[in-house]
Design an enzyme around this catalytic site. Structure first.
Site, PDB file in Angstrom:
ATOM      1  N   GLU A 105      16.998  11.954 -37.172  1.00 54.75           N
ATOM      2  CA  GLU A 105      17.111  10.187 -37.431  1.00 54.75           C
ATOM      3  C   GLU A 105      16.054   9.912 -35.902  1.00 54.75           C
ATOM      4  OE1 GLU A 105      21.858  10.496 -37.835  1.00 54.75           O
ATOM      5  OE2 GLU A 105      21.349   8.264 -37.260  1.00 54.75           O
TER       6      GLU A 105
ATOM      7  N   HIS B  94      34.718   3.828 -35.650  1.00 50.33           N
ATOM      8  CA  HIS B  94      35.927   2.589 -34.980  1.00 50.33           C
ATOM      9  C   HIS B  94      36.962   2.832 -35.925  1.00 50.33           C
ATOM     10  CE1 HIS B  94      32.032   2.101 -32.521  1.00 50.33           C
ATOM     11  NE2 HIS B  94      31.717   2.037 -32.765  1.00 50.33           N
TER      12      HIS B  94
ATOM     13  N   ARG C 157      33.123  13.149 -29.052  1.00 47.05           N
ATOM     14  CA  ARG C 157      32.118  12.885 -27.943  1.00 47.05           C
ATOM     15  C   ARG C 157      33.031  13.975 -26.532  1.00 47.05           C
ATOM     16  NH1 ARG C 157      29.439   8.599 -25.921  1.00 47.05           N
ATOM     17  NH2 ARG C 157      28.560   7.571 -27.264  1.00 47.05           N
TER      18      ARG C 157
ATOM     19  N   ARG D 125      36.812  10.158 -26.632  1.00 43.09           N
ATOM     20  CA  ARG D 125      36.822   8.461 -27.005  1.00 43.09           C
ATOM     21  C   ARG D 125      37.647   7.772 -28.511  1.00 43.09           C
ATOM     22  NH1 ARG D 125      31.651   5.182 -25.146  1.00 43.09           N
ATOM     23  NH2 ARG D 125      31.164   6.434 -24.137  1.00 43.09           N
TER      24      ARG D 125
ATOM     25  N   ASN E  58      29.356   6.105 -40.724  1.00 44.24           N
ATOM     26  CA  ASN E  58      30.817   6.158 -39.929  1.00 44.24           C
ATOM     27  C   ASN E  58      31.626   6.106 -39.511  1.00 44.24           C
ATOM     28  OD1 ASN E  58      31.100   6.955 -36.965  1.00 44.24           O
ATOM     29  ND2 ASN E  58      29.147   7.240 -36.533  1.00 44.24           N
TER      30      ASN E  58
ATOM     31  N   HIS F 239      29.161   1.054 -37.292  1.00 44.80           N
ATOM     32  CA  HIS F 239      30.166   0.178 -37.057  1.00 44.80           C
ATOM     33  C   HIS F 239      29.986  -1.589 -37.289  1.00 44.80           C
ATOM     34  CE1 HIS F 239      30.043  -3.403 -33.910  1.00 44.80           C
ATOM     35  NE2 HIS F 239      31.392  -3.053 -33.212  1.00 44.80           N
TER      36      HIS F 239
ATOM     37  N   THR G   8      27.755   3.394 -25.870  1.00 48.66           N
ATOM     38  CA  THR G   8      27.717   3.971 -27.697  1.00 48.66           C
ATOM     39  C   THR G   8      26.855   4.637 -27.448  1.00 48.66           C
ATOM     40  OG1 THR G   8      26.812   3.721 -29.817  1.00 48.66           O
ATOM     41  CG2 THR G   8      25.990   1.779 -28.460  1.00 48.66           C
TER      42      THR G   8
ATOM     43  N   HIS H  49      21.676   3.533 -36.187  1.00 48.23           N
ATOM     44  CA  HIS H  49      22.166   2.922 -35.504  1.00 48.23           C
ATOM     45  C   HIS H  49      21.931   1.068 -35.165  1.00 48.23           C
ATOM     46  CE1 HIS H  49      23.354   2.303 -31.031  1.00 48.23           C
ATOM     47  NE2 HIS H  49      23.709   3.558 -31.697  1.00 48.23           N
TER      48      HIS H  49
ATOM     49  N   HIS I  76      31.190  11.197 -35.198  1.00 48.38           N
ATOM     50  CA  HIS I  76      31.057  11.988 -33.467  1.00 48.38           C
ATOM     51  C   HIS I  76      31.819  12.443 -32.084  1.00 48.38           C
ATOM     52  CE1 HIS I  76      27.842  10.911 -29.600  1.00 48.38           C
ATOM     53  NE2 HIS I  76      28.799  11.593 -29.946  1.00 48.38           N
TER      54      HIS I  76
ATOM     55  N   GLU J 194      27.999  14.653 -35.362  1.00 45.39           N
ATOM     56  CA  GLU J 194      27.709  13.834 -34.458  1.00 45.39           C
ATOM     57  C   GLU J 194      27.723  14.733 -33.154  1.00 45.39           C
ATOM     58  OE1 GLU J 194      25.586   9.634 -35.785  1.00 45.39           O
ATOM     59  OE2 GLU J 194      26.909  10.422 -34.129  1.00 45.39           O
TER      60      GLU J 194
HETATM   61  N1  PXP Z   1      23.531   7.448 -36.038  1.00 42.04           N
HETATM   62  C1  PXP Z   1      23.925   8.025 -34.337  1.00 42.04           C
HETATM   63  C2  PXP Z   1      22.849   9.204 -34.831  1.00 42.04           C
HETATM   64  C3  PXP Z   1      24.826   7.297 -33.845  1.00 42.04           C
HETATM   65  O1  PXP Z   1      25.152   7.928 -33.043  1.00 42.04           O
HETATM   66  C4  PXP Z   1      25.371   6.040 -34.534  1.00 42.04           C
HETATM   67  C5  PXP Z   1      26.211   6.072 -33.195  1.00 42.04           C
HETATM   68  O2  PXP Z   1      27.462   6.772 -33.702  1.00 42.04           O
HETATM   69  C6  PXP Z   1      25.451   5.848 -35.476  1.00 42.04           C
HETATM   70  C7  PXP Z   1      23.938   6.443 -36.415  1.00 42.04           C
HETATM   71  C8  PXP Z   1      25.889   4.752 -36.285  1.00 42.04           C
HETATM   72  O3  PXP Z   1      25.867   3.297 -35.728  1.00 42.04           O
HETATM   73  P1  PXP Z   1      26.354   2.252 -35.312  1.00 42.04           P
HETATM   74  O4  PXP Z   1      27.365   2.608 -35.491  1.00 42.04           O
HETATM   75  O5  PXP Z   1      25.934   0.879 -34.632  1.00 42.04           O
HETATM   76  O6  PXP Z   1      26.072   1.688 -36.419  1.00 42.04           O
END
Ligand code: PXP
Length: 254
Positions: A160, A19, A54, A58, A16, A226, A109, A203, A52, A79
């Site tokens: 998920e 960030h 949003r 952001r 992801n 993250h 988040t 997550h 993602h 996402e």
């Molecule tokens: N999976 C989903 C559905 C999420 O919304 C996120 C955060 O955007 C993640 C995974 C990744 O989470 P993290 O950034 O905490 O690793």
């Protein structure tokens, strides 16, 4: 089929890149570029690029999505919240994968999973619409029997599982809590499998907590952002992906 059977391979890694965009947006310019980060993640061995979009834009912006779609050959996992605006964007972009998530403007988040049980008809309609444009849909849900039961009625082929509670317990050094959360995730995977759903997870995972989730039976993909982007600040994106892939491979070998 044995519901506890592991896939024949370790879980795939979706990186992801939100960030990277957060850091770019802090100065309002074009650096660092989430597309460059995605391409570096792929060189490091990422299997999927996750982002993602949003409602408040952001981090990832519409122009990022266009560039990712044009220049990333690997599957994109988009996402998005279940809103008309996002469904229409996805229909234009046609990513290979979509993960439907809850979204609240004030949250830092994605907090908690999508309440599929409470919004069954809306989620079912969204799944049908996205399947019609060729997207593989997954639903980001809490590892709860009620949500899995509901997800099985939507037509989505995947869930998920939200691993945030497990990751928080690990970070807090709460061994009993982590064991309890791991048991919930294991039971959720078994239920999802029995109901014909593939199971992804993600997550809050970092290099300490990824292994235990990767070693759960039947987890198909992990989506990590993250902590991986944070690790990349020390070792670079390619190496960060290699380190997370190695944690996943070690867990699979156990
Ligand atoms: N999976 C989903 C559905 C999420 O919304 C996120 C955060 O955007 C993640 C995974 C990744 O989470 P993290 O950034 O905490 O690793």
């Amino acid at each position: 089929m044995n519901p506890f059977a592991s896939p024949a391979r370790p879980p795939l890694l979706g990186v992801n890149i939100d960030h990277v965009a957060t850091l770019r947006n802090a100065r309002g310019g074009s650096f660092p570029d989430p597309l460059d980060a995605a391409l570096a993640a792929l060189r490091g061995g990422a299997d999927i690029i996750t982002f993602h979009l949003r409602e408040d834009r952001r981090h990832i912006r519409d122009a990022d999505v266009e560039r990712l779609r044009a220049q990333v050959a690997a599957p994109l996992n988009f996402e998005a919240a279940v809103t008309e605006e996002m469904l229409a964007r996805i229909e234009q972009v046609r990513p290979q994968m979509v993960c439907l998530v809850p979204e609240r403007r004030q949250e830092l988040t994605t907090e908690g999973g999508l309440d599929v049980a409470a919004h069954l008809e809306r989620v079912r309609a969204a799944c049908a619409r996205l399947a019609a444009c060729g997207c593989r849909v997954s639903l980001f849900i809490e590892p709860s029997p009620r949500q899995i039961e509901a997800a099985a009625g939507t037509g989505a082929p995947c869930v998920e599982l939200h691993t945030g509670a497990y990751a928080n317990a690990v970070d807090a050094g709460d061994q009993a809590g982590a064991a309890e959360q791991l048991r919930r995730l294991r039971d959720a995977q078994a239920q999802a499998h029995a109901q014909g759903l593939r199971t992804n997870a993600g997550h809050g995972l970092n290099l300490h907590s990824t292994g235990a989730i990767a070693s759960l039976p039947g987890i198909d993909e992990l989506h990590i952002g993250h902590a991986l982007v944070g690790h990349a600040l020390s070792v670079g994106m390619e190496q960060a992906v290699r380190d997370f892939k190695a944690a996943i491979a070690r867990a699979d070998a156990r």
